[in-house]
Design a protein around this motif. Sequence first.
Motif, mmCIF file in Angstrom:
data_model
loop_
_atom_site.group_PDB
_atom_site.id
_atom_site.type_symbol
_atom_site.label_atom_id
_atom_site.label_comp_id
_atom_site.label_asym_id
_atom_site.label_seq_id
_atom_site.Cartn_x
_atom_site.Cartn_y
_atom_site.Cartn_z
ATOM 1 N N ASP A 1 0.823 -1.216 0.000
ATOM 2 C CA ASP A 1 0.000 0.000 0.000
ATOM 3 C C ASP A 1 0.854 1.261 0.000
ATOM 4 O O ASP A 1 0.487 2.271 -0.622
ATOM 5 C CB ASP A 1 -0.967 -0.006 1.191
ATOM 6 C CG ASP A 1 -0.259 -0.069 2.531
ATOM 7 O OD1 ASP A 1 0.798 -0.733 2.619
ATOM 8 O OD2 ASP A 1 -0.747 0.540 3.497
ATOM 9 N N THR A 2 2.027 1.225 0.652
ATOM 10 C CA THR A 2 2.924 2.378 0.642
ATOM 11 C C THR A 2 3.484 2.616 -0.745
ATOM 12 O O THR A 2 3.518 3.752 -1.238
ATOM 13 C CB THR A 2 4.076 2.173 1.648
ATOM 14 O OG1 THR A 2 3.527 1.926 2.943
ATOM 15 C CG2 THR A 2 4.983 3.382 1.703
ATOM 16 N N ARG A 3 3.913 1.530 -1.376
ATOM 17 C CA ARG A 3 4.447 1.643 -2.740
ATOM 18 C C ARG A 3 3.368 2.184 -3.693
ATOM 19 O O ARG A 3 3.632 3.048 -4.531
ATOM 20 C CB ARG A 3 4.947 0.271 -3.194
ATOM 21 C CG ARG A 3 5.629 0.268 -4.553
ATOM 22 C CD ARG A 3 6.359 -1.037 -4.781
ATOM 23 N NE ARG A 3 5.484 -2.196 -4.672
ATOM 24 C CZ ARG A 3 5.555 -3.102 -3.694
ATOM 25 N NH1 ARG A 3 6.436 -2.968 -2.725
ATOM 26 N NH2 ARG A 3 4.736 -4.126 -3.664
ATOM 27 N N TYR A 4 2.145 1.707 -3.533
ATOM 28 C CA TYR A 4 1.046 2.175 -4.370
ATOM 29 C C TYR A 4 0.790 3.663 -4.149
ATOM 30 O O TYR A 4 0.572 4.419 -5.110
ATOM 31 C CB TYR A 4 -0.233 1.386 -4.064
ATOM 32 C CG TYR A 4 -1.450 1.941 -4.765
ATOM 33 C CD1 TYR A 4 -1.721 1.632 -6.092
ATOM 34 C CD2 TYR A 4 -2.323 2.819 -4.090
ATOM 35 C CE1 TYR A 4 -2.830 2.168 -6.733
ATOM 36 C CE2 TYR A 4 -3.429 3.360 -4.731
ATOM 37 C CZ TYR A 4 -3.675 3.028 -6.045
ATOM 38 O OH TYR A 4 -4.758 3.575 -6.684
ATOM 39 N N ASN A 5 0.817 4.121 -2.883
ATOM 40 C CA ASN A 5 0.559 5.530 -2.590
ATOM 41 C C ASN A 5 1.574 6.443 -3.266
ATOM 42 O O ASN A 5 1.234 7.527 -3.757
ATOM 43 C CB ASN A 5 0.573 5.759 -1.076
ATOM 44 C CG ASN A 5 -0.670 5.242 -0.395
ATOM 45 O OD1 ASN A 5 -1.711 5.062 -1.026
ATOM 46 N ND2 ASN A 5 -0.574 4.977 0.900
ATOM 47 N N ILE A 6 2.839 6.009 -3.281
ATOM 48 C CA ILE A 6 3.883 6.825 -3.909
ATOM 49 C C ILE A 6 3.673 6.897 -5.420
ATOM 50 O O ILE A 6 3.707 7.986 -6.020
ATOM 51 C CB ILE A 6 5.273 6.257 -3.571
ATOM 52 C CG1 ILE A 6 5.575 6.477 -2.076
ATOM 53 C CG2 ILE A 6 6.356 6.896 -4.438
ATOM 54 C CD1 ILE A 6 6.818 5.787 -1.587
ATOM 55 N N THR A 7 3.462 5.766 -6.041
ATOM 56 C CA THR A 7 3.281 5.768 -7.496
ATOM 57 C C THR A 7 1.967 6.445 -7.890
ATOM 58 O O THR A 7 1.891 7.117 -8.926
ATOM 59 C CB THR A 7 3.330 4.335 -8.045
ATOM 60 O OG1 THR A 7 2.354 3.520 -7.376
ATOM 61 C CG2 THR A 7 4.711 3.718 -7.815
#
Length: 349
Positions: free
Chosen positions: A152-158
């Motif tokens: 979810d963190t990686r998704y938020n950044i992208t």
Amino acid sequence: MTTARERSLDGASWDALLGSEDGDLLQSWLWGEFKQRHGWATERVLIDGASGTAMAQILFRKRGPFTVAYLPRGPVLGPGDTLAADLLSGIDAACTARRAILLVIEPHQPLPPSWLKQAGAFAPGPASFQTSRTVKVDLVDDAALLAQMRKDTRYNITYAMRKGVTVEHVPVNAVNLDAFYGLLGETAQRNGFGIHSRAYYEDFLDCFGDQAVLLFSHAQGTLTAGLIAARVGDEARSMYAGSAGAHRGRGDAALLRFVAMQWARELGCSRYDLGGIAPAAPSGASGAVPGSDLEGVDKFKTGFGGTIVAYPQPVERRYRPRIAWLVRHVNARFRTAPGQELPSDTQPG
């Protein structure tokens, strides 16, 4: 037999040595200079010996004719116990000269065994002034940084990148400081915590100079979040951050930390400290203490991967025990934390 000697250094040399010894930012000369602008006095103890170096920066706050001493995230002492006695003697001398009532130590690492084994030398300390745990991330390349994050963190950044959220390094001037302080104040009101004066953050950026950065995120031309980060040696740290409540939930905060990590890596840092997270849950459970004020922060910061670092509990050295008792009686912040005991784990020899 090890012959140790005490010596002094200028600021740049102190911080260079601190960095080489993997010391904490709160033991840096820059931090000491900054705190001197806000009511603290500073003493530094440096011991050289054949086995290495030992360092301690102590902060002092006036209390009438006396002082209260504070050693945050220190001392810096290599493996073994050979310089421990000399370092403690230097700390005691500084505290005696400053008429300290007591000294609170919030260790960076387990304290020397010889200190803790002295009968009556230390007592359990108050609850931590600093956060008791943090998350530290190794500053690998961008692809590896993203890969180690929670999904979810990686998704938020992208997602923030796709939606056109931008992050920029901004100059430290009155306009940007006002904007940052506004974000910080909004965040404090929303989450129910206190903040310092605007001058406090201005002085921090002034003292740390090019070793600190002020970052802003914007979405469609609107300021959404701000962050101040700083570095000493191989490690950089998120120091202060705020966001606009009307623009939360689009990944701005995660992207801001990602860019801060890139900034730190470009300066040659190998680690990034995301700042405090919630206290650990009771034995047998996992994660943060349920209902803790920092529980949401814990979830956000652990999403970046990295390693959770738990610091040893604070300890106290009482130079004037009767007055120390009175300080604890009058000021609840200095009372021994419930269930606090002297550490049983000691520094490896």
